[in-house]
Motif scaffolding. Structure first.
Motif, mmCIF file in Angstrom:
data_model
loop_
_atom_site.group_PDB
_atom_site.id
_atom_site.type_symbol
_atom_site.label_atom_id
_atom_site.label_comp_id
_atom_site.label_asym_id
_atom_site.label_seq_id
_atom_site.Cartn_x
_atom_site.Cartn_y
_atom_site.Cartn_z
ATOM 1 N N TYR A 1 84.457 16.580 41.846
ATOM 2 C CA TYR A 1 83.276 17.431 41.684
ATOM 3 C C TYR A 1 82.158 16.825 40.846
ATOM 4 N N VAL A 2 82.391 15.650 40.264
ATOM 5 C CA VAL A 2 81.326 14.987 39.512
ATOM 6 C C VAL A 2 81.010 13.637 40.148
ATOM 7 N N ASN B 1 79.647 13.801 43.574
ATOM 8 C CA ASN B 1 78.473 14.653 43.700
ATOM 9 C C ASN B 1 77.225 13.772 43.739
ATOM 10 N N MET C 1 74.254 14.510 43.532
ATOM 11 C CA MET C 1 73.192 15.013 42.660
ATOM 12 C C MET C 1 73.389 14.597 41.194
ATOM 13 N N TRP C 2 74.573 14.074 40.864
ATOM 14 C CA TRP C 2 74.856 13.683 39.487
ATOM 15 C C TRP C 2 74.506 12.220 39.268
ATOM 16 N N VAL D 1 76.917 16.788 32.701
ATOM 17 C CA VAL D 1 77.262 17.468 33.953
ATOM 18 C C VAL D 1 76.772 18.908 33.876
ATOM 19 N N THR D 2 75.990 19.304 34.879
ATOM 20 C CA THR D 2 75.459 20.670 34.914
ATOM 21 C C THR D 2 75.915 21.442 36.153
ATOM 22 N N SER D 3 76.748 20.844 36.965
ATOM 23 C CA SER D 3 77.199 21.457 38.214
ATOM 24 C C SER D 3 78.026 22.721 37.969
ATOM 25 N N ASP D 4 77.577 23.825 38.547
ATOM 26 C CA ASP D 4 78.328 25.073 38.437
ATOM 27 C C ASP D 4 79.655 24.982 39.173
ATOM 28 N N PHE E 1 81.545 22.279 39.462
ATOM 29 C CA PHE E 1 82.448 21.569 38.561
ATOM 30 C C PHE E 1 82.968 22.508 37.479
#
Length: 144
Positions: A107-108, A111, A113-114, A120-123, A125
């Motif tokens: 998820y990181v 991603n 977008m990362w 890490v700001t992914s909801d 994740f």
């Protein structure tokens, strides 16, 4: 019981901080706390490597006080996972390695977008990490 989690990159940048059963706050900002944590880890790793009477293959892995235990895993890429638990928690190294492979990588790292080196700001994740932590047998208080 799991209290909190720090994830640092190889340069000491705090990429993620999570908190679950933490009862006492430090009284300083999260940024200051993260800098203190990373500095302590850097010093402990150096101390262990220099003072060890044998070749420390894995180096510093954890320390334990009468109130909590700090567990440390460093991935070959330099990513550092730090988990604070109660003193009875076991199997933490495996837990952190699974967290890395099942949650961080999925998820990181994957991603698009990362950007490496940024928090890490992914909801997604955060949600998956929270689910992973809460399903663990070491998550919460032991009910007898």
């Amino acid at each position: 019981m799991i209290y909190n989690l720090y994830i640092f990159d190889k340069f000491g940048t705090l990429l993620y901080y999570g908190e679950w059963n933490r009862l006492k706050q430090s009284g300083i900002t999260k940024d200051e706390e993260a800098k203190l944590m990373y500095g302590m880890l850097f010093s402990l790793k150096s101390f262990v490597n220099k003072i060890s009477p044998t070749d420390p293959k894995e180096g510093f892995l954890y320390y334990k006080t009468n109130k909590y235990a700090l567990h440390f895993v460093e991935i070959s890429s330099g990513l550092k996972l730090v988990l604070n638990t109660d003193t009875t928690a076991t199997g933490i190294k495996d837990f952190l390695l699974q967290l890395y492979s099942k949650i961080w990588v999925e998820y990181v790292v994957r991603n698009p977008m990362w950007t490496m080196g940024t928090p890490v700001t992914s909801d997604l994740f955060k949600t998956k990490l929270d689910e992973f932590v809460k399903q663990s047998p070491i998550f919460g208080p032991k009910i007898i």
